[in-house]
Structures are given as structure tokens and as C-alpha cells.
Motif scaffolding. Structure first.
Motif, PDB file in Angstrom:
ATOM      1  N   ARG A  17      -6.080   2.424  -1.670  1.00 38.35           N
ATOM      2  CA  ARG A  17      -6.193   3.723  -1.012  1.00 38.35           C
ATOM      3  C   ARG A  17      -6.374   3.540   0.497  1.00 38.35           C
ATOM      4  O   ARG A  17      -5.790   4.274   1.302  1.00 38.35           O
ATOM      5  N   ASP A  18      -7.190   2.582   0.874  1.00 39.23           N
ATOM      6  CA  ASP A  18      -7.423   2.338   2.295  1.00 39.23           C
ATOM      7  C   ASP A  18      -6.142   1.878   2.986  1.00 39.23           C
ATOM      8  O   ASP A  18      -5.877   2.253   4.135  1.00 39.23           O
ATOM      9  N   LEU A  19      -5.335   1.079   2.293  1.00 43.76           N
ATOM     10  CA  LEU A  19      -4.095   0.568   2.871  1.00 43.76           C
ATOM     11  C   LEU A  19      -2.933   1.521   2.683  1.00 43.76           C
ATOM     12  O   LEU A  19      -1.851   1.310   3.243  1.00 43.76           O
ATOM     13  N   GLY A  20      -3.114   2.557   1.873  1.00 44.01           N
ATOM     14  CA  GLY A  20      -2.079   3.557   1.679  1.00 44.01           C
ATOM     15  C   GLY A  20      -0.912   3.104   0.829  1.00 44.01           C
ATOM     16  O   GLY A  20       0.235   3.473   1.084  1.00 44.01           O
ATOM     17  N   ILE A  21      -1.201   2.298  -0.217  1.00 40.55           N
ATOM     18  CA  ILE A  21      -0.142   1.804  -1.098  1.00 40.55           C
ATOM     19  C   ILE A  21      -0.510   2.103  -2.544  1.00 40.55           C
ATOM     20  O   ILE A  21      -1.686   2.284  -2.878  1.00 40.55           O
TER      21      ILE A  21
ATOM     22  N   LEU B  78     -11.886  -0.375  -9.776  1.00 38.76           N
ATOM     23  CA  LEU B  78     -12.206   0.580  -8.718  1.00 38.76           C
ATOM     24  C   LEU B  78     -12.179  -0.073  -7.343  1.00 38.76           C
ATOM     25  O   LEU B  78     -11.766   0.552  -6.357  1.00 38.76           O
ATOM     26  N   ILE B  79     -12.606  -1.328  -7.264  1.00 39.22           N
ATOM     27  CA  ILE B  79     -12.550  -2.049  -5.983  1.00 39.22           C
ATOM     28  C   ILE B  79     -11.109  -2.156  -5.506  1.00 39.22           C
ATOM     29  O   ILE B  79     -10.800  -1.880  -4.339  1.00 39.22           O
ATOM     30  N   GLU B  80     -10.212  -2.534  -6.408  1.00 39.69           N
ATOM     31  CA  GLU B  80      -8.809  -2.639  -5.990  1.00 39.69           C
ATOM     32  C   GLU B  80      -8.233  -1.268  -5.661  1.00 39.69           C
ATOM     33  O   GLU B  80      -7.417  -1.139  -4.738  1.00 39.69           O
ATOM     34  N   SER B  81      -8.646  -0.240  -6.393  1.00 40.39           N
ATOM     35  CA  SER B  81      -8.189   1.111  -6.067  1.00 40.39           C
ATOM     36  C   SER B  81      -8.623   1.502  -4.654  1.00 40.39           C
ATOM     37  O   SER B  81      -7.866   2.130  -3.903  1.00 40.39           O
ATOM     38  N   MET B  82      -9.843   1.118  -4.282  1.00 35.76           N
ATOM     39  CA  MET B  82     -10.323   1.395  -2.927  1.00 35.76           C
ATOM     40  C   MET B  82      -9.468   0.667  -1.890  1.00 35.76           C
ATOM     41  O   MET B  82      -9.126   1.231  -0.836  1.00 35.76           O
ATOM     42  N   ILE B  83      -9.137  -0.592  -2.176  1.00 41.27           N
ATOM     43  CA  ILE B  83      -8.309  -1.371  -1.249  1.00 41.27           C
ATOM     44  C   ILE B  83      -6.954  -0.702  -1.070  1.00 41.27           C
ATOM     45  O   ILE B  83      -6.465  -0.515   0.056  1.00 41.27           O
TER      46      ILE B  83
END
Length: 279
Positions: free
Chosen positions: A240-244, A233-238
Motif C-alpha cells: 500500500r505504501d509503495l502503491g502496488i 498484513l505487514i506485506e500489505s502495508m508495504i
């Protein structure tokens, strides 16, 4: 890596959206590489870790650059090597010292490299990258330096991989209830599969390899399932925030190396702590 719920997949892939033959082949190769080094030459395994995490660092640096966030790769990679070596030959104090020194290096590096605008943003992202994944991965040599270090590393990796496999299988077969909007394809059924698989693998390997109690292995496995999920989930947040969608494409069927390291680095420290307390 997150599990997938059942459904129709893109052409050429499985119904889960993953290229399963490629993913399985990559998994077998990586597993052989791990087993072939931790039980022969431990220092060679550390080189494998440095190489894998180094690629993950470069993937993060490239991803941050898409949002004009400047993270200098060279000092982060140097810090990665220093922390791995310090932890293996010196122990936790040297690991902590290495992190502190290179965090200061990164703050100073940015101060003289690109003016004042965006300093806090760039410096924060740089220290974040030094911590995740570089410092967290440096707990691998802390496991490995013990007399039974190869067994400890194997337990850590096996528990984390069991989370991925158990969550993936249960998510495909039974996944119906979404866990969070952060990762829409992650389900509570998949999480339950992760817990069951991790608890079973942890209990089995801890009793077999280290002679521990079933409850000790089960606790390590259950905690591993929770933290591996948090890592996803942490990487998913990263992302999503970066749009990739993925941080890389180096591993067919898996994505980038950080798409494989996400759950490993978040599981590593608590597993190291419990193994240290128990044994």
C-alpha cells in the motif's frame, strides 16, 4: 497470503479472484521440491531457500525503486548467502555476526554510491531488506542443522501453509466481518479458520514427528496462525505504501515469491524458538 471473501471474480478466475488450478499446481510443485530436498540432501534445500529468498529480495528492490528508493541488490544477496551459511555451519552467533557485518556494509555502500540526499531513506530501506526477508529466512538453517531438522522444517512450513489454507477456506465460506482496512479481504472468520487449521496441524505433527505433547503442538500452531496473519498484513502495508498490488508475478495464481514468503518469514523465528525450548 490473505484469504478472500466470497463474491464475483474477474473473468477466467474463481469467485475468489484467484486462479485456483494454477495456484494448486504451483503449491504441489513447491511442496514436492521441499519434501524432495529436506529428507535427502539438506544442503540442497538450503540452496532452494537461498534461491527463493533471493528472488524475493530482488522483488523488494524493484518495488522500492518505483518510489525512487535505492537498495543495492548485490550486498543484500551476499549477506543472504553469508547468513544462511553462517547459521547452518556456525549457529546463531554467526547469523547475528553476518547480519551486523552486512548492515555496516550497506551503510557504507550507500555513503559512497549516490551522494548525501536520501541517505537515511535508502540506507534504512537497505537494512530493512537485509532483515526482511534475508535475516529472518536464515532461521531455516538453524532449524535444519538439528538432528531432527527435517521434521522441524516440515512442521514450520506445514503450520504456515495451514494458516493460508484454513484462512482462505473459512474466508470464502463464512467471511463477513472485515478484520482491518489494511487488507480489506481479510476477515475475522478467515482468521478463525487459520487458528483452527494451524492448531490442528501443529498438534498432529509435533506429536507424530517429534513425540511432543499435544499442547506443545497446539501452542506452536496457534502462534503460527497469529504471526502468519501479521506477516500478511505487514506485506500489505508495504504494498500500500509503495502503491502496488503484488510484489511480483513469478508464481501463477500466487503473485511474487514475496507474496508467498511474507507469512513464512514472520512465523519462522517464534516457531524456531518454541521448538528449541521444547525439544
Amino acid at each position: 497470503m490473505e484469504e478472500r471473501t466470497a463474491g464475483t471474480s474477474p473473468s477466467g478466475g474463481s469467485r475468489t479472484g484467484r486462479n485456483l488450478p494454477a495456484a494448486i499446481a504451483v503449491g504441489v510443485i513447491l511442496g514436492a521440491l521441499v519434501l524432495g530436498t529436506i529428507y535427502t540432501i539438506k544442503e540442497l534445500f538450503l540452496l532452494v531457500v537461498v534461491g527463493a529468498v533471493g528472488v524475493g529480495v530482488l522483488e523488494l528492490v524493484k518495488a522500492f525503486a518505483l518510489r525512487d528508493i535505492k537498495v543495492p541488490a548485490a550486498p543484500v544477496l551476499a549477506g543472504l548467502v553469508a547468513m544462511q551459511a553462517g547459521a547452518y555451519w556456525g549457529g546463531p552467533v554467526w547469523l547475528l555476526a553476518g547480519f551486523a557485518v552486512f548492515a555496516f556494509v550497506l551503510l557504507t555502500w550507500r555513503m559512497f554510491s549516490d551522494g548525501t540526499d536520501g541517505y537515511v531513506r535508502d540506507a534504512t530501506a537497505s537494512v530493512f531488506t537485509l532483515f526482511y526477508p534475508a535475516m529472518l529466512a536464515a532461521f531455516v538453517p538453524l532449524l535444519l542443522r538439528e538432528e531432527d531438522g527435517a521434521h522441524r522444517v516440515l512442521i514450520f512450513i506445514a503450520v504456515t501453509v495451514a494458516s493460508d489454507i484454513g484462512g482462505y477456506a473459512a474466508g470464502v465460506l463464512f467471511g463477513r466481518h472485515r478484520m482491518t482496512v489494511i487488507s480489506p479481504k481479510k476477515t475475522w472468520e478467515g482468521f478463525a479458520g487459520s487458528v483452527v487449521a494451524c492448531t490442528a496441524v501443529g498438534a498432529w505433527l509435533v506429536t507424530w514427528l517429534l513425540g511432543g505433547a499435544l499442547w506443545q503442538g497446539a501452542l506452536i500452531g496457534a502462534l503460527g496462525a497469529l504471526l502468519a496473519t501479521m506477516g500478511d498484513l505487514i506485506e500489505s502495508m508495504i504494498k500500500r505504501d509503495l502503491g502496488i498490488k503484488d510484489l511480483g508475478t513469478i508464481l501463477p495464481g500466487h503473485g511474487g515469491l514475496m507474496d508467498r514468503l511474507d507469512s513464512l518469514v514472520t512465523t519462522l523465528v517464534p516457531v524456531w524458538l518454541l521448538l528449541t525450548l521444547f525439544f
